[in-house]
Design an enzyme around this catalytic site. Sequence first.
Site, mmCIF file in Angstrom:
data_model
loop_
_atom_site.group_PDB
_atom_site.id
_atom_site.type_symbol
_atom_site.label_atom_id
_atom_site.label_comp_id
_atom_site.label_asym_id
_atom_site.label_seq_id
_atom_site.Cartn_x
_atom_site.Cartn_y
_atom_site.Cartn_z
ATOM 1 N N TYR A 297 -19.551 14.633 62.946
ATOM 2 C CA TYR A 297 -20.827 14.191 63.498
ATOM 3 C C TYR A 297 -20.597 13.603 64.883
ATOM 4 C CZ TYR A 297 -25.066 11.406 64.205
ATOM 5 O OH TYR A 297 -26.213 10.852 64.731
ATOM 6 N N GLN B 123 -22.098 11.910 68.070
ATOM 7 C CA GLN B 123 -23.168 11.201 68.782
ATOM 8 C C GLN B 123 -22.616 10.465 70.001
ATOM 9 O OE1 GLN B 123 -26.048 8.800 66.553
ATOM 10 N NE2 GLN B 123 -25.884 7.175 68.071
ATOM 11 N N THR B 124 -21.671 9.555 69.773
ATOM 12 C CA THR B 124 -21.141 8.703 70.846
ATOM 13 C C THR B 124 -20.560 9.536 71.993
ATOM 14 O OG1 THR B 124 -20.619 7.052 69.183
ATOM 15 C CG2 THR B 124 -19.505 6.842 71.302
ATOM 16 N N SER C 170 -25.083 3.762 71.177
ATOM 17 C CA SER C 170 -26.187 3.782 70.223
ATOM 18 C C SER C 170 -27.519 4.189 70.844
ATOM 19 C CB SER C 170 -26.359 2.392 69.616
ATOM 20 O OG SER C 170 -25.119 1.773 69.427
ATOM 21 N N GLY D 26 -14.724 11.147 64.900
ATOM 22 C CA GLY D 26 -13.745 11.340 63.828
ATOM 23 C C GLY D 26 -13.829 12.749 63.270
ATOM 24 N N GLY E 247 6.033 -17.134 58.730
ATOM 25 C CA GLY E 247 6.905 -16.194 59.446
ATOM 26 C C GLY E 247 6.888 -14.801 58.843
ATOM 27 N N THR F 139 -17.595 -3.570 64.652
ATOM 28 C CA THR F 139 -18.210 -2.877 65.786
ATOM 29 C C THR F 139 -19.022 -1.667 65.355
ATOM 30 O OG1 THR F 139 -16.333 -3.608 67.135
ATOM 31 C CG2 THR F 139 -17.698 -1.828 68.025
ATOM 32 N N GLU G 83 -21.225 1.051 62.947
ATOM 33 C CA GLU G 83 -22.467 0.884 62.158
ATOM 34 C C GLU G 83 -23.291 -0.290 62.666
ATOM 35 O OE1 GLU G 83 -23.244 3.270 60.449
ATOM 36 O OE2 GLU G 83 -21.288 4.203 60.121
ATOM 37 N N ASP H 81 -22.910 -3.067 66.140
ATOM 38 C CA ASP H 81 -22.101 -4.215 66.567
ATOM 39 C C ASP H 81 -22.602 -5.482 65.887
ATOM 40 O OD1 ASP H 81 -20.352 -5.571 68.911
ATOM 41 O OD2 ASP H 81 -22.233 -6.676 68.647
#
Lengths: 686, 686
Positions: A138, A140-141, A147, A180, A410, A431, A433, A435
């Site tokens: 998918y 989009q970005t 968004s 992705g 440690g 971030t 789905e 921010d």
Amino acid sequence: MTESQNKDDLAYARSKVSFDIKDMTNYLHGGEGNVEQRRYIIDLIAKEPIFQKDDWGWLNHTDAVKRGIAMSTRLAEIKMEHELNDLDLSTMMEAIDDPLPIVLHNGAFIPVINSQGTDEQIEKWIPPAEKFQILGCYAQTELGHGSNLSKLETTATFIKETDEWEINSTTFTASKWWIGGLGALSTHAVVQARLFIDGKDYGAHVFVIPLRSLDDHKTFPGVEIGDIGPKAYNGFNKMDNGFARFNKYRIPRENMLMRFSKVSREGVYTNPPHAKLSYGSMVLLRSVLIKQMALYLSRATTIATRYLTVRRQFNNPTSRNDADVNPGLETQVINYPMVQNRLFPMIAQSYALFAAGSCMMEMYLGLMAGLSSGNIDALAEVHAMSSALKSYCTTIGAAGTEECRKLMGGHGFSYFTGLAHLFAAIVPSNTYEGDNYVLTQQMARYLLKEIKTARTTPEKVTPFSKYLLLGLDQTAFSRTTCAVALPQDWLKPEIQLSAFEHRCARLAFELSDAVDQGGYDQANPKTWSDHNIECYRISHAHAQYVLVLWFIQSVRDAQDPDSERPAQPASINVLERLSHLHALHTIQTNLADFVEDGYFSPAQCQSLRAQVKSLVASLADEAVGLVDAFDHPDFLLNSALGATDGDAYKRLWDKAQSEPLNRREVCDGYEEYIRPLLKRHGDFKL
Amino acid sequence: MTESQNKDDLAYARSKVSFDIKDMTNYLHGGEGNVEQRRYIIDLIAKEPIFQKDDWGWLNHTDAVKRGIAMSTRLAEIKMEHELNDLDLSTMMEAIDDPLPIVLHNGAFIPVINSQGTDEQIEKWIPPAEKFQILGCYAQTELGHGSNLSKLETTATFIKETDEWEINSTTFTASKWWIGGLGALSTHAVVQARLFIDGKDYGAHVFVIPLRSLDDHKTFPGVEIGDIGPKAYNGFNKMDNGFARFNKYRIPRENMLMRFSKVSREGVYTNPPHAKLSYGSMVLLRSVLIKQMALYLSRATTIATRYLTVRRQFNNPTSRNDADVNPGLETQVINYPMVQNRLFPMIAQSYALFAAGSCMMEMYLGLMAGLSSGNIDALAEVHAMSSALKSYCTTIGAAGTEECRKLMGGHGFSYFTGLAHLFAAIVPSNTYEGDNYVLTQQMARYLLKEIKTARTTPEKVTPFSKYLLLGLDQTAFSRTTCAVALPQDWLKPEIQLSAFEHRCARLAFELSDAVDQGGYDQANPKTWSDHNIECYRISHAHAQYVLVLWFIQSVRDAQDPDSERPAQPASINVLERLSHLHALHTIQTNLADFVEDGYFSPAQCQSLRAQVKSLVASLADEAVGLVDAFDHPDFLLNSALGATDGDAYKRLWDKAQSEPLNRREVCDGYEEYIRPLLKRHGDFKL
């Protein structure tokens, strides 16, 4: 220290637990059937060679993607072989424990076509997708845009002559980015692009775009694809997040998904009005995240609790658990009050998140049932609620995991704790789905509308916003103070809830007043974004209220043997303490909000802090049992320090032996670098 | 978006800055000379091929250690070639930007021998160490033990017959662990081991132990060494943190460092009394960390500020900076008040940390001058101060870096921000040199002693604890309230300091009272560790007070042209706003502490929040200038999104192209995995 000391310490701690761990596990996971099914699925994964995690600490992104591809295809096979449902699939992903390229195929590509495609389009694309004959993602970005759909720069221009779309990345920043499944795996993508007909911009629409040949996986001419490279903290490193640029790339008109908007052969655009149906899938994704946070934070607290039970450091003369049996040894770190006061509230949060995960999912299912019969009444509230909870729960999930790692001192900085991998998997949820800051505007907007409703038709205020009615009479409200008189009053759920309700009501009305007054100052007009700090405050306050409320209700329900998640009295006894601790610790962490308007008195602040300490101390003998009850098998934890048997040092030693550097007695680089340096001023003889 | 938009946005933002950036840089780094020397050293590193960072995102630990070895030896050569002093060496490490195996040679091996060896031992070991004819590390921590020297399990037993020590890892958990420089590089180690003579345990002492042959780098018989494997977040991945086990390993008696304790040929142990001189080195390490946090957090805010200036998202109709010049574009993210209110206080913190770094170092130098003339008066205060500040400053340094990364939204999760690497380098500082929680006991203990002094000889209370005098008259103290009447009163440094002093005094006396009363409840006696939560609170409160105080003083000093760090009036104007913001935002973040005893009124809380927002807004045009002034060159930032020219998207694109996966059109694993899956149900033709 003897070789069995670690294991003895954990066994001894288990012997002190006051409740039946299996009973608590059943409460958490919703019954024995669920517990067994979850175990079954995790075992299914645990026995597959390709899903072993032994070398994960050394995989760089390039190698990890290759592994991710192999894991993806095996996942697809198992899904088909076992005909797994969605719940099983999500347990499978929990066990696999790293996002894989194929996740977007089932989680985004198929759902988008199902929701936005016509019946014919669904019939065309879904069967091959279900059989993995095509693999999708998918998109989009973009490199320059996220968004805000209306500003995407990828275009789809209708070419009437050939009945096609021409897809273009008109500018450099139009490149699809972060997608992705795109970098290596996918043959197809559903792509958001702005639709143009005859030079007119119709806004973003969704297109099914073939990317790679089904014959040889080569990208088609006009499509440029690549992987965007490694990510922070090695997170998502098996995921082939990719980029794509389109250059005069043609696809058939029918590849636009046309369930709603349509474009005819003649290039006529129609857009029938329809409800905001896509909100449903956003609500689902956010609701799932809340449940995931329960699983994640409980893993982190499991690892920390077990390790801190076997880790010993310095002496605390009156340490409570082990001085009697092991007088010669250092004190178990978990016996230090400071450690308990950092760790136990996170165990309580994990329990609260389990309850919230169930309640939010029920709320979602109720919404979908309503929507399917045309009822959209609940949409606004459920959407706001899922937004507020997503923001708050993923914030505490990521922060809590890192806090658990730090608690481990440690050794906590070793990769082999398992916590660094977990943090890297969780933290991007702050971030994606939505921010976590931006998202809080949803709940704030909703509450502002509810305030208007409260003022006009108070009976219509929805249940979770009922507290707004408290604020209608401002004079009375401003005089309200907390009813706690004696320390034990803090343990009354009604008093806890009243405090949260008061705080939410105050913050909501303050925001409302500020927004109403905003326009009056002409020299400095305020816009919505000037109020976003207050949006964040009220949204998180509301989320905390709901989490406290749901946990209280869940523990009450568990006392009814006929309920869905019953628990035995011994379990209830501990759950009540956890619920109190969760409520009061949440108040203490946000104390200013409860005291700055005079709701709490100075004396109440002091007694609250004392009560939190007392509740924490009361859980000292229960902690190991409480994390055992989460029922996370060792394969899932993948932690040398948090394994079930407690044999932390032995496992850490064994893990270190697997470092490839240790295969050679003299390190690479000796002849080339070290020896010339040592000999630069001649041989040195001692 | 045009290809020049990013750069134009940053240039436009720079044009609005009200002060001279070079003047501010000189103020921060203490004068032009320092600025030039820092640049010179960074350039020295930047031009060396071995120190290039292009492939760091893909190095796993095994490969990274090989790189670390090569970098280490080149560092040694440069140090010798240029005869660098300690300050230059630390700038070199800043530029190199990853801890290297050789760091422990100069930072621990040599100093320990210098401070604990006799004159003869120094003469024997230091000259070859200075010439890198031997390479050393410092081995204290064990698999099962950390800071508690008395419980270490490694033993050194005197063998009178041969005049030797026999070194043994008596148990599994006695293995030395986490030792930097041990896994691959070192030929020698200074080792903490418990000294035994004739069965009597004399506690931990330090021994110089040869590990590997100077001829072929092979480990000596009786020594087993290895690397402990990868670390969280890929942090410290070029460091060869190692383990070592000793099995009847013999070294000469003279290899025990005997400046203080001595063992004679006959096995007679003598231990002359001496002051706690080793505190000096702890103070130094912690003081250096405070300066490092200034450099680190300022890097993080530089990257975030520049990227958020060029990143655009959604529309804010009244955004202040760019709507006038770019009406068609989305709003620059940095123009959202929510973003400014998260980011700008961290810029202010960075400035406060610069001031604190200088002041703490001066304090350390004053201490050392005193100690060298036998005056230990200042030791307790300086030690407590360095502990409190180390705990607080490293906490905000790590948290702030991750907050900057989150501020950067989706792209913030790319490795190429440079922030993930930075976080991984910073966050272990929350644990090493004293765990940030445990360490706060030092300041608490010191203040309890100061309260006793205040009650008996108030004139002897040290300057930074003078606020304790406020609490002597408890009745008057409990009636004290904050003097703010008008909003602008918040901008009076005396009012800010009074608030911090009041809070510190209250918390210190509450702790004191609780400790005094602790013994009275026989059924539930309290020990020191029961008060550790309160220790943490007062220690961080004190650290915040000192940071606020030092920043205020630094800005005052800068107004004197003859001071060490003068600044021009335009710079002072902005520095004052930063100082106010730092003070008031710190109060706001910890508001409950100031209001729960009635010191602030509800109205003051409201006006404080308004003042913080107003100060933040006043810095909108200065932010880019303020981070430019930190003067971090691009080589140091190593960030595609935070480079000086602002060309974020182009750089991110270029970085992605370097992903090795992109060298092949069809990914590895296609033939083996993807194709069989796609063809499992036969060919699919669209």
